[in-house]
Design a protein around this motif. Sequence first.
Motif, PDB file in Angstrom:
ATOM      1  N   SER A 216      20.325   2.032  64.965  1.00 12.73           N
ATOM      2  CA  SER A 216      19.703   3.345  64.742  1.00 12.73           C
ATOM      3  C   SER A 216      20.599   4.294  63.947  1.00 12.73           C
ATOM      4  CB  SER A 216      19.317   3.985  66.074  1.00 12.73           C
ATOM      5  OG  SER A 216      20.470   4.163  66.869  1.00 12.73           O
ATOM      6  N   ARG A 217      21.872   3.979  63.819  1.00 11.78           N
ATOM      7  CA  ARG A 217      22.797   4.832  63.064  1.00 11.78           C
ATOM      8  C   ARG A 217      22.810   4.511  61.572  1.00 11.78           C
ATOM      9  NH1 ARG A 217      28.471   3.846  65.268  1.00 11.78           N
ATOM     10  NH2 ARG A 217      28.927   5.149  63.464  1.00 11.78           N
ATOM     11  N   PHE A 218      22.150   3.413  61.187  1.00 11.78           N
ATOM     12  CA  PHE A 218      22.273   2.908  59.833  1.00 11.78           C
ATOM     13  C   PHE A 218      21.064   3.231  58.960  1.00 11.78           C
ATOM     14  CE2 PHE A 218      26.037   0.190  59.932  1.00 11.78           C
ATOM     15  CZ  PHE A 218      26.263   0.077  61.293  1.00 11.78           C
TER      16      PHE A 218
ATOM     17  N   SER B 284      16.476   7.542  60.489  1.00  8.29           N
ATOM     18  CA  SER B 284      15.403   7.933  61.409  1.00  8.29           C
ATOM     19  C   SER B 284      14.092   7.232  61.089  1.00  8.29           C
ATOM     20  CB  SER B 284      15.198   9.444  61.356  1.00  8.29           C
ATOM     21  OG  SER B 284      14.574   9.816  60.135  1.00  8.29           O
ATOM     22  N   GLY B 285      13.993   6.676  59.901  1.00 10.86           N
ATOM     23  CA  GLY B 285      12.742   6.069  59.462  1.00 10.86           C
ATOM     24  C   GLY B 285      11.745   7.050  58.889  1.00 10.86           C
TER      25      GLY B 285
ATOM     26  N   VAL C 115      25.940   7.861  55.960  1.00 13.14           N
ATOM     27  CA  VAL C 115      25.203   8.670  54.994  1.00 13.14           C
ATOM     28  C   VAL C 115      24.297   9.702  55.657  1.00 13.14           C
ATOM     29  CG1 VAL C 115      25.309   6.952  53.164  1.00 13.14           C
ATOM     30  CG2 VAL C 115      23.424   6.892  54.797  1.00 13.14           C
ATOM     31  N   GLY C 116      24.355   9.813  56.979  1.00 12.91           N
ATOM     32  CA  GLY C 116      23.543  10.806  57.668  1.00 12.91           C
ATOM     33  C   GLY C 116      22.072  10.509  57.520  1.00 12.91           C
ATOM     34  N   THR C 117      21.293  11.530  57.146  1.00 14.26           N
ATOM     35  CA  THR C 117      19.842  11.354  57.027  1.00 14.26           C
ATOM     36  C   THR C 117      19.413  11.033  55.606  1.00 14.26           C
ATOM     37  OG1 THR C 117      19.557  13.721  56.690  1.00 14.26           O
ATOM     38  CG2 THR C 117      19.426  12.909  58.951  1.00 14.26           C
ATOM     39  N   VAL C 118      20.372  10.768  54.747  1.00 18.59           N
ATOM     40  CA  VAL C 118      20.072  10.504  53.343  1.00 18.59           C
ATOM     41  C   VAL C 118      19.398   9.148  53.175  1.00 18.59           C
ATOM     42  CG1 VAL C 118      21.170  10.030  51.104  1.00 18.59           C
ATOM     43  CG2 VAL C 118      21.932  11.955  52.501  1.00 18.59           C
ATOM     44  N   VAL C 119      18.467   9.063  52.218  1.00 11.79           N
ATOM     45  CA  VAL C 119      17.919   7.780  51.800  1.00 11.79           C
ATOM     46  C   VAL C 119      18.765   7.337  50.610  1.00 11.79           C
ATOM     47  CG1 VAL C 119      15.885   6.541  51.004  1.00 11.79           C
ATOM     48  CG2 VAL C 119      15.626   8.524  52.502  1.00 11.79           C
TER      49      VAL C 119
ATOM     50  N   THR D 210      19.934   5.215  47.586  1.00  7.66           N
ATOM     51  CA  THR D 210      19.343   4.306  46.603  1.00  7.66           C
ATOM     52  C   THR D 210      20.387   3.643  45.701  1.00  7.66           C
ATOM     53  OG1 THR D 210      19.028   6.081  44.995  1.00  7.66           O
ATOM     54  CG2 THR D 210      17.232   5.693  46.559  1.00  7.66           C
ATOM     55  N   ILE D 211      21.651   3.976  45.887  1.00  5.09           N
ATOM     56  CA  ILE D 211      22.724   3.446  45.040  1.00  5.09           C
ATOM     57  C   ILE D 211      23.485   2.391  45.810  1.00  5.09           C
ATOM     58  CG2 ILE D 211      24.798   4.029  43.748  1.00  5.09           C
ATOM     59  CD1 ILE D 211      23.680   6.888  43.567  1.00  5.09           C
ATOM     60  N   ASP D 212      23.664   1.220  45.200  1.00  4.95           N
ATOM     61  CA  ASP D 212      24.244   0.099  45.940  1.00  4.95           C
ATOM     62  C   ASP D 212      25.679   0.365  46.393  1.00  4.95           C
ATOM     63  OD1 ASP D 212      24.845  -2.162  43.086  1.00  4.95           O
ATOM     64  OD2 ASP D 212      25.316  -0.050  43.406  1.00  4.95           O
ATOM     65  N   THR D 213      26.416   1.135  45.644  1.00  4.22           N
ATOM     66  CA  THR D 213      27.814   1.373  46.015  1.00  4.22           C
ATOM     67  C   THR D 213      27.967   2.226  47.264  1.00  4.22           C
ATOM     68  OG1 THR D 213      27.877   3.203  44.447  1.00  4.22           O
ATOM     69  CG2 THR D 213      28.732   1.075  43.682  1.00  4.22           C
ATOM     70  N   LEU D 214      26.871   2.831  47.736  1.00  4.49           N
ATOM     71  CA  LEU D 214      26.921   3.612  48.975  1.00  4.49           C
ATOM     72  C   LEU D 214      26.864   2.723  50.223  1.00  4.49           C
ATOM     73  CD1 LEU D 214      24.554   6.607  48.091  1.00  4.49           C
ATOM     74  CD2 LEU D 214      27.050   6.595  48.184  1.00  4.49           C
ATOM     75  N   TYR D 215      26.533   1.450  50.020  1.00  3.13           N
ATOM     76  CA  TYR D 215      26.351   0.546  51.157  1.00  3.13           C
ATOM     77  C   TYR D 215      27.566  -0.363  51.340  1.00  3.13           C
ATOM     78  CZ  TYR D 215      21.405   1.830  51.279  1.00  3.13           C
ATOM     79  OH  TYR D 215      20.224   2.522  51.382  1.00  3.13           O
ATOM     80  N   PRO D 216      28.242  -0.268  52.468  1.00  2.00           N
ATOM     81  CA  PRO D 216      29.401  -1.136  52.703  1.00  2.00           C
ATOM     82  C   PRO D 216      29.053  -2.497  53.302  1.00  2.00           C
ATOM     83  CG  PRO D 216      29.267   0.538  54.403  1.00  2.00           C
ATOM     84  CD  PRO D 216      28.163   0.843  53.427  1.00  2.00           C
ATOM     85  N   HIS D 217      27.856  -2.624  53.872  1.00  2.00           N
ATOM     86  CA  HIS D 217      27.498  -3.861  54.578  1.00  2.00           C
ATOM     87  C   HIS D 217      26.329  -4.531  53.874  1.00  2.00           C
ATOM     88  CE1 HIS D 217      30.054  -2.289  57.715  1.00  2.00           C
ATOM     89  NE2 HIS D 217      29.303  -1.207  57.792  1.00  2.00           N
ATOM     90  N   TRP D 218      26.467  -5.852  53.626  1.00  4.72           N
ATOM     91  CA  TRP D 218      25.461  -6.607  52.872  1.00  4.72           C
ATOM     92  C   TRP D 218      25.163  -7.933  53.539  1.00  4.72           C
ATOM     93  CZ3 TRP D 218      23.076  -4.985  48.310  1.00  4.72           C
ATOM     94  CH2 TRP D 218      23.539  -3.780  47.805  1.00  4.72           C
ATOM     95  N   GLY D 219      23.907  -8.358  53.414  1.00  4.04           N
ATOM     96  CA  GLY D 219      23.541  -9.686  53.845  1.00  4.04           C
ATOM     97  C   GLY D 219      23.820 -10.707  52.755  1.00  4.04           C
ATOM     98  N   GLN D 220      23.508 -11.953  53.057  1.00  4.05           N
ATOM     99  CA  GLN D 220      23.807 -13.045  52.133  1.00  4.05           C
ATOM    100  C   GLN D 220      22.707 -13.240  51.099  1.00  4.05           C
ATOM    101  OE1 GLN D 220      22.422 -13.464  55.047  1.00  4.05           O
ATOM    102  NE2 GLN D 220      20.738 -14.882  54.632  1.00  4.05           N
ATOM    103  N   GLY D 221      21.557 -12.639  51.323  1.00  4.14           N
ATOM    104  CA  GLY D 221      20.466 -12.728  50.373  1.00  4.14           C
ATOM    105  C   GLY D 221      19.453 -13.807  50.730  1.00  4.14           C
ATOM    106  N   THR D 222      18.217 -13.598  50.284  1.00  3.34           N
ATOM    107  CA  THR D 222      17.158 -14.581  50.469  1.00  3.34           C
ATOM    108  C   THR D 222      16.381 -14.680  49.148  1.00  3.34           C
ATOM    109  OG1 THR D 222      15.296 -15.255  51.880  1.00  3.34           O
ATOM    110  CG2 THR D 222      15.491 -12.904  51.423  1.00  3.34           C
TER     111      THR D 222
END
Length: 126
Positions: free
Chosen positions: A30-32, A54-55, A102-106, A108-120
């Motif tokens: 819920s924090r992400f 928050s969705g 990032v708080g309540t921000v949406v 859209t920039i990939d460099t803001l995300y530190p955690h990534w999946g392996q992809g599908t």
Amino acid sequence: QVQLVESGGGLVQAGLSLSLSCVLSGGAFSRFAVGWFRQAPGKGREFVAAINRSGASTRYAESVKGRFTISREDAKNTAYLQMNGLEPGDTAVYYCAAADYVGTVVATIDTLYPHWGQGTQVTVSS
């Protein structure tokens, strides 16, 4: 540590649908904020959709607006990407990403995300 696992990719014909899932472990989901990105062969990674923690807020790339829907289910630590009306141009490896600062921000920039999946892999045939 935080881990993300995507699932739901596959091979489909144009016009059909796929639903991708992204399960987060190692943190309080819920924090992400969560984003989906994609990378086609020979191209750079591009933003697809994002949802805030928050969705309540979402953002979409113009190329998928009206066809794709991002959502989240905090009780299952899972984010989803419902893809309808798939086109051959949607063929790519799809990645989910998460950020908890990032708080309540949406985001859209990939460099803001530190955690990534392996992809599908999603492949759309014409």
